[in-house]
Scaffold this motif. Structure first.
Motif, PDB file in Angstrom:
ATOM      1  N   ARG A   9       1.413   4.540   0.554  1.00  0.00           N
ATOM      2  CA  ARG A   9       0.756   5.697   1.169  1.00  0.00           C
ATOM      3  C   ARG A   9       1.588   6.172   2.353  1.00  0.00           C
ATOM      4  NH1 ARG A   9      -4.458   5.451   4.268  1.00  0.00           N
ATOM      5  NH2 ARG A   9      -4.538   3.270   3.595  1.00  0.00           N
ATOM      6  N   SER A  10       1.949   7.442   2.335  1.00  0.00           N
ATOM      7  CA  SER A  10       2.756   8.020   3.406  1.00  0.00           C
ATOM      8  C   SER A  10       1.870   8.651   4.469  1.00  0.00           C
ATOM      9  CB  SER A  10       3.700   9.090   2.835  1.00  0.00           C
ATOM     10  OG  SER A  10       4.314   9.826   3.877  1.00  0.00           O
ATOM     11  N   ARG A  11       2.370   8.649   5.713  1.00  0.00           N
ATOM     12  CA  ARG A  11       1.644   9.288   6.811  1.00  0.00           C
ATOM     13  C   ARG A  11       2.368  10.530   7.329  1.00  0.00           C
ATOM     14  NH1 ARG A  11      -0.139   5.475  11.569  1.00  0.00           N
ATOM     15  NH2 ARG A  11      -0.780   7.560  12.286  1.00  0.00           N
ATOM     16  N   GLN A  19       5.406   2.203   7.123  1.00  0.00           N
ATOM     17  CA  GLN A  19       5.962   3.506   6.733  1.00  0.00           C
ATOM     18  C   GLN A  19       7.438   3.436   6.317  1.00  0.00           C
ATOM     19  OE1 GLN A  19       4.130   6.736   6.405  1.00  0.00           O
ATOM     20  NE2 GLN A  19       2.854   4.934   6.068  1.00  0.00           N
ATOM     21  N   GLY A  57       0.154  12.907   4.227  1.00  0.00           N
ATOM     22  CA  GLY A  57       1.000  12.239   3.248  1.00  0.00           C
ATOM     23  C   GLY A  57       1.313  13.092   2.035  1.00  0.00           C
ATOM     24  N   ASP A  84       0.869  -1.188   0.000  1.00  0.00           N
ATOM     25  CA  ASP A  84       0.000   0.000   0.000  1.00  0.00           C
ATOM     26  C   ASP A  84       0.902   1.233   0.000  1.00  0.00           C
ATOM     27  OD1 ASP A  84      -1.879   1.980   0.431  1.00  0.00           O
ATOM     28  OD2 ASP A  84      -2.831   1.003   2.140  1.00  0.00           O
ATOM     29  N   ARG A 128       8.907   7.898   9.078  1.00  0.00           N
ATOM     30  CA  ARG A 128       8.021   8.068   7.925  1.00  0.00           C
ATOM     31  C   ARG A 128       8.731   8.895   6.850  1.00  0.00           C
ATOM     32  NH1 ARG A 128       2.427   9.632  11.280  1.00  0.00           N
ATOM     33  NH2 ARG A 128       2.570   7.898  12.767  1.00  0.00           N
ATOM     34  N   CYS A 149       5.573   2.543  12.919  1.00  0.00           N
ATOM     35  CA  CYS A 149       5.450   3.701  12.034  1.00  0.00           C
ATOM     36  C   CYS A 149       6.186   4.918  12.586  1.00  0.00           C
ATOM     37  CB  CYS A 149       3.987   4.053  11.783  1.00  0.00           C
ATOM     38  SG  CYS A 149       3.050   2.736  10.982  1.00  0.00           S
ATOM     39  N   SER A 173       4.252   9.417  -2.628  1.00  0.00           N
ATOM     40  CA  SER A 173       4.805   8.325  -1.827  1.00  0.00           C
ATOM     41  C   SER A 173       5.728   7.420  -2.633  1.00  0.00           C
ATOM     42  CB  SER A 173       3.672   7.484  -1.230  1.00  0.00           C
ATOM     43  OG  SER A 173       2.914   6.882  -2.263  1.00  0.00           O
ATOM     44  N   PHE A 177       2.366   1.774   3.579  1.00  0.00           N
ATOM     45  CA  PHE A 177       1.493   2.315   4.613  1.00  0.00           C
ATOM     46  C   PHE A 177       1.597   1.556   5.931  1.00  0.00           C
ATOM     47  CE2 PHE A 177      -2.700   2.516   6.744  1.00  0.00           C
ATOM     48  CZ  PHE A 177      -2.722   3.868   7.015  1.00  0.00           C
TER      49      PHE A 177
END
Length: 625
Positions: free
Chosen positions: A74-76, A101, A81, A72, A126, A123, A84, A98
């Motif tokens: 997707r950055s946090r 991270q 985000g 997945d 990141r 996580c 990515s 995701f």
């Protein structure tokens, strides 16, 4: 005695647009990359719980996922985000996963392998805003790193990550970073930074750091100037965006003290707010010209010649664009849209003018007669202020324009954001059933200059509320809306506006809040670091909280409310909606609270989106009887 006449009966029109159609349409295309005849972009999978992947389009037109489930991309970082992934020519694709991270390298035919270390806490490390760079030591990815520590402390820096997994800190010391860009000769890195209590649209800087010794200096920006998106013209000169004039315009500047020069001064925006990292509102073409986005509200696509000072819009069938451009040679890619054209990954040859739509968020559209046609209007708000709105009257084939009609006033989130005329099946879901929509860019919205954004400074819960109430009043005064059948809805900060507006005025028959903010002290105590000082600018000191927050004014609400909330929301915790629902229920005010397990601040799953939209429609149908 005269007979008593009740409201004229109203019933919805039949529509072919279902809740499932709307829920499955959200592919959320973004951040395209082009290299030669190959194109990549991010794309979500609503049917897979909102999993985000990277799609590759080969020169022969074949599409494939670079990373398959369960990966997945997707950055946090900042919890919102951004870009990515990065394409590393000849090696593969680096992406932020995701679940943990960490950065991974996806090489052709192999399972992704980790590049960055496993953090001490889940996580806890990141990465976002990934930039590929070929250094003398081999390929690297430069990016923003976010480190989470015990007690909520967050430290950010700009780092380089080699494909062997070596992570080197390059820049540190500021609270926030964005847009790293390494000079062509590899001697300097340019970037955006800012510090608490500012947000990137209130005050930021573009700084330069010499890579060899870490010497750093500011070339543009400050506490009351927003600067964005540095890009190198050559080894010693940059392009960047600044709102120094009151509008986000493009400038050319030397890194050793040369005065900035405006490339095309205009009362238009050439960029948008930095909510997500990795956006590119312009890009440098092979011949030295710039592909740019500019306008008010919707941003048009044009080519700017910095030598001649001319700006020519391209003839493309897309009326607006996301601030995410990329170019290779004379080939440009971006994400365009129109009122009847869904968000699409688009490739443009700026020499031949050829335009190709490569991917659409909605593969199959309903009959165009079911799609609403927006009308941009400037209405008069409180104290004679002008307010920008888009009006979407009810529309369906064979249905005459009936007025007055039921209407829903949309209040966008942010609140430092804005709405456009982008095609929306969600709006069409309502307008095709006979319910009109008015989308309000209330004071504080972006897209209309800094002064318009500054209207919300210290006035959140006042200016935004006045403007959505004014929009409802304008609809009624124009004869478009039935005064007994006007509702208001909004998500996140828009949910705050909904609740506050229902407390401040009796113009609304009901309100729908999605992940809305009801109280400030709990928000400030629990929210993430990026927005932890945002309320300082929006409202002011804590002593003002009680006079602004909807929870404190809940006793003045008498209209029915619908509250929709994700139980895993890291931005606005569920306790916000629960406290508001309890306050209304204790007074006997009709209030429906629906919570969704596993959903965050923005709903991602098809079943959640479909259930939430069905509940919202049912709420309006009961309200507008």
């Amino acid at each position: 005695m005269s007979p008593t006449h009740g409201p004229t009966p109203w019933s919805p029109w039949p529509s072919p647009i279902s809740t499932s159609d709307v829920a499955r349409s959200g592919l959320d295309l973004g951040f395209p990359t082009v290299l030669g005849q190959e194109v990549w972009w991010e794309e979500s999978r609503p049917a897979e719980g909102g999993r985000r992947t990277v799609v590759h389009r080969a020169p022969d037109g074949a599409r494939s996922e670079v990373i398959a489930a369960p990966w997945d991309a997707r950055s946090r970082v900042h919890e919102y985000g951004g870009r990515s992934y990065a394409v590393v020519p000849g090696h593969g694709l680096v992406f932020a996963n995701f679940a943990d991270q960490r950065l991974y390298l996806a090489e052709p035919g192999a399972e992704p392998r980790p590049l960055t270390p496993e953090p001490d806490r889940p996580c806890g490390l990141r990465y976002a805003d990934l930039l590929p760079y070929r250094s003398p030591d081999g390929p690297q990815v430069w990016c923003v790193q976010e480190r989470h520590h015990d007690g909520g402390k967050v430290i950010r820096s700009i780092v380089s990550v080699s494909l062997a997994g070596e992570v080197v800190e390059r820049v540190s010391g500021a609270d926030f970073y964005a847009s790293p860009a390494v000079s062509p000769d590899g001697e300097h890195v340019a970037y955006v930074c800012w510090n608490h209590p500012r947000m990137p649209w209130t005050g930021s800087e573009v700084r330069i750091t010499k890579i060899s010794d870490g010497a750093s200096w500011t070339i543009k920006g400050g506490t009351s100037e927003s600067v964005l998106a540095p890009a190198w013209r050559d080894d010693r000169h940059l392009y960047l965006v600044s709102d120094w004039s009151g509008w986000w315009n493009l400038y050319h500047i030397g890194i050793f003290g040369t005065a900035p020069q405006a490339l095309f001064p205009a009362e238009e925006e050439f960029a948008g707010p930095l909510w997500q990292l990795g956006g590119r509102p312009y890009t440098v073409l092979e011949d030295g010209r710039l592909a740019v986005l500019h306008g008010r509200g919707d941003l048009r696509l044009g080519v700017l010649d910095p030598e001649a000072g001319t700006l020519t819009d391209l003839d493309v069938p897309y009326e607006g664009w996301l601030t995410a451009l990329d170019a290779d040679g004379t080939t440009l890619v971006g994400v365009g849209y129109g009122p009847d054209v869904p968000r699409s990954v688009v490739r443009v040859d700026v020499v031949t003018g050829r335009v190709e739509g490569l991917r659409r968020e909605v593969p199959e559209l309903p009959d165009v007669g079911y799609l609403p046609v927006p009308r941009a209007v400037e209405i008069e708000g409180a104290l004679g202020r002008r307010v920008h709105v888009y009006v979407y009257p009810p529309r369906a084939p064979g249905r005459p324009a009936e007025t007055p009609a039921p209407y829903v006033v949309f209040a966008h989130g942010g609140p430092t954001a804005h709405v456009t005329t982008e095609m929306s099946l969600e709006k069409a879901f309502f307008t095709s059933r006979g319910i009109g929509v008015i989308d309000v860019n209330y004071g504080g919205s972006t897209g209309f200059g800094r002064a318009y954004r500054e209207r919300l400074r210290g006035q959140w819960g006042v200016a935004d509320v006045e403007d959505v109430v004014a929009a409802a009043g304008w609809l009624v005064a124009e004869g478009l809306a039935d005064p007994r059948r006007v509702a208001v809805r909004g998500a996140s900060a828009g949910g705050w506006t909904v609740m506050a507006a229902c407390a401040a005025s009796d113009v609304f028959a009901g309100g729908v809040s999605i992940s809305g903010i009801s109280a400030l002290a709990p928000l400030v105590a629990a929210t993430h670091d990026f927005e932890s000082r945002y309320v300082d600018w929006l409202v002011g000191p804590e002593l003002l909280y009680g006079s602004r927050e909807p929870l404190a004014a809940a006793d003045r609400i008498s209209c029915p409310m619908l509250l929709l909330q994700g139980l895993a929301d890291p931005v606005v915790p569920p306790a916000q909606a629960e406290a508001f629902a309890d306050r209304l229920s204790a007074r006997g005010v009709p209030c429906t609270y629906l919570a969704f397990e596993g959903e965050g601040h923005a709903f991602r799953r098809v079943e959640t989106k479909s259930a939430a939209l069905a509940a919202e429609l049912a709420f309006y149908l009961q309200l507008f009887q």
